[in-house]
Motif scaffolding. Structure first.
Motif, short mmCIF file in Angstrom:
data_model
loop_
_atom_site.label_atom_id
_atom_site.label_comp_id
_atom_site.label_asym_id
_atom_site.label_seq_id
_atom_site.Cartn_x
_atom_site.Cartn_y
_atom_site.Cartn_z
N VAL A 61 49.87 41.86 54.62
CA VAL A 61 49.02 43.05 54.74
C VAL A 61 49.52 43.96 55.85
O VAL A 61 49.59 45.19 55.67
CB VAL A 61 47.55 42.64 54.98
CG1 VAL A 61 46.68 43.85 55.23
CG2 VAL A 61 47.03 41.84 53.78
N ASP A 62 49.89 43.38 56.99
CA ASP A 62 50.38 44.19 58.10
C ASP A 62 51.67 44.92 57.73
O ASP A 62 51.85 46.09 58.07
CB ASP A 62 50.63 43.32 59.34
CG ASP A 62 49.36 42.74 59.90
OD1 ASP A 62 48.29 43.39 59.76
OD2 ASP A 62 49.42 41.64 60.49
N ALA A 63 52.57 44.24 57.04
CA ALA A 63 53.84 44.86 56.65
C ALA A 63 53.60 46.02 55.68
O ALA A 63 54.23 47.08 55.79
CB ALA A 63 54.76 43.83 56.03
N TRP B 172 61.01 42.45 53.65
CA TRP B 172 60.82 41.53 52.53
C TRP B 172 59.37 41.50 52.06
O TRP B 172 59.11 41.35 50.87
CB TRP B 172 61.32 40.13 52.88
CG TRP B 172 62.81 40.10 52.90
CD1 TRP B 172 63.62 39.94 53.99
CD2 TRP B 172 63.69 40.27 51.78
NE1 TRP B 172 64.94 40.00 53.62
CE2 TRP B 172 65.01 40.20 52.27
CE3 TRP B 172 63.50 40.48 50.42
CZ2 TRP B 172 66.12 40.33 51.44
CZ3 TRP B 172 64.61 40.61 49.59
CH2 TRP B 172 65.90 40.53 50.11
N TRP B 173 58.37 41.63 52.92
CA TRP B 173 56.98 41.71 52.47
C TRP B 173 56.77 42.97 51.64
O TRP B 173 56.06 42.96 50.63
CB TRP B 173 56.01 41.68 53.63
CG TRP B 173 55.76 40.33 54.23
CD1 TRP B 173 55.90 39.98 55.54
CD2 TRP B 173 55.30 39.14 53.56
NE1 TRP B 173 55.58 38.65 55.72
CE2 TRP B 173 55.20 38.12 54.52
CE3 TRP B 173 54.98 38.84 52.23
CZ2 TRP B 173 54.77 36.83 54.20
CZ3 TRP B 173 54.56 37.55 51.93
CH2 TRP B 173 54.45 36.58 52.90
N TRP B 174 57.36 44.07 52.07
CA TRP B 174 57.24 45.31 51.29
C TRP B 174 57.89 45.16 49.93
O TRP B 174 57.37 45.59 48.91
CB TRP B 174 57.85 46.49 52.05
CG TRP B 174 57.82 47.73 51.22
CD1 TRP B 174 58.86 48.30 50.55
CD2 TRP B 174 56.68 48.53 50.93
NE1 TRP B 174 58.44 49.40 49.87
CE2 TRP B 174 57.09 49.57 50.08
CE3 TRP B 174 55.34 48.48 51.30
CZ2 TRP B 174 56.24 50.54 49.60
CZ3 TRP B 174 54.47 49.45 50.82
CH2 TRP B 174 54.92 50.46 49.99
N CYS C 82 55.66 43.24 47.73
CA CYS C 82 54.54 44.10 47.31
C CYS C 82 54.95 44.99 46.15
O CYS C 82 54.22 45.10 45.16
CB CYS C 82 54.05 44.94 48.49
SG CYS C 82 52.80 46.15 48.06
N THR C 83 56.11 45.62 46.24
CA THR C 83 56.54 46.52 45.16
C THR C 83 56.81 45.76 43.87
O THR C 83 56.51 46.25 42.79
CB THR C 83 57.78 47.34 45.56
OG1 THR C 83 58.85 46.46 45.88
CG2 THR C 83 57.49 48.25 46.73
N VAL C 84 57.36 44.55 43.99
CA VAL C 84 57.60 43.74 42.79
C VAL C 84 56.28 43.36 42.14
O VAL C 84 56.12 43.46 40.92
CB VAL C 84 58.44 42.49 43.14
CG1 VAL C 84 58.44 41.48 42.00
CG2 VAL C 84 59.87 42.88 43.50
N CYS D 248 70.34 42.34 54.43
CA CYS D 248 68.88 42.36 54.65
C CYS D 248 68.35 41.03 55.16
O CYS D 248 67.26 40.97 55.72
CB CYS D 248 68.16 42.76 53.36
SG CYS D 248 68.35 44.51 52.99
N CYS D 249 69.11 39.96 54.97
CA CYS D 249 68.70 38.65 55.46
C CYS D 249 69.16 38.38 56.90
O CYS D 249 68.76 37.39 57.50
CB CYS D 249 69.23 37.55 54.55
SG CYS D 249 68.44 37.52 52.93
#
Length: 129
Positions: free
Chosen positions: A24-26, A47-49, A52-54, A113-114
Motif C-alpha cells: 500500500v505504501d509503495a 516491484w510492489w508497483w 499492482c499494475t499486473v 531492477c533487482c
C-alpha cells in the motif's frame, strides 16, 4: 567518512534495502509521484508497483474500454517509477529503452531492477528512505 556526511550520507539512517516498504505504501508513493521522473525509487517501491499494475491489468483488462483506460492511466507512473529505479542504481533513466531489444533487453532490465540501491547519494539525489 566526513566527506560522505557532507554529501548527505548518514550511517544512522535506516537502510532502504532492509527497512520494510509495504504494498500500500509503495502504491501511494507511486501515485504521489505520478509524473516525477527525478529522484530515486527503491527496489521494493518498483516491484510492489509492478505487482499492482499486473493485478489491475488482470482484473480489469478483460473489460474493453475500462481496461484500456486504466492501462493508459498507469503508463506515466510506471515509466516514472522505472526511471527513478534506474537512478537508484546509478544509471540514467533513458536505459528504460533497452526494453525494446527483444529478450536480451528484458533480461538485462530485470537484472538491473533487482540490484541493490546505491547506499550513498548519487548524481540523482540522496538514497530514498
Amino acid at each position: 567518512m566526513e566527506n560522505y556526511q557532507q554529501q548527505g550520507y548518514n550511517p544512522q539512517m535506516p537502510n532502504p534495502e532492509t527497512s520494510y516498504l509495504g504494498f500500500v505504501d509503495a502504491v501511494k508513493i507511486c501515485f504521489n509521484k505520478y509524473a516525477d521522473f527525478k529522484g530515486r525509487a527503491t527496489r521494493a517501491e518498483y516491484w510492489w508497483w509492478y505487482l499492482c499494475t499486473v493485478l489491475v491489468s488482470l482484473v480489469l483488462g478483460w473489460i474493453p474500454f475500462l481496461g484500456w483506460a486504466v492501462s493508459v492511466a498507469l503508463l506515466v507512473p510506471t515509466l516514472a517509477v522505472s526511471w527513478r529505479r534506474m537512478h537508484d542504481i546509478g544509471k540514467g533513466g533513458g536505459w528504460w529503452f533497452i526494453n525494446f531489444i527483444p529478450l536480451v533487453g528484458w533480461i538485462l532490465w530485470i537484472v538491473w531492477c533487482c540490484q541493490q540501491s546505491e547506499p550513498m547519494p548519487n548524481r540523482f539525489g540522496p538514497r530514498p528512505c
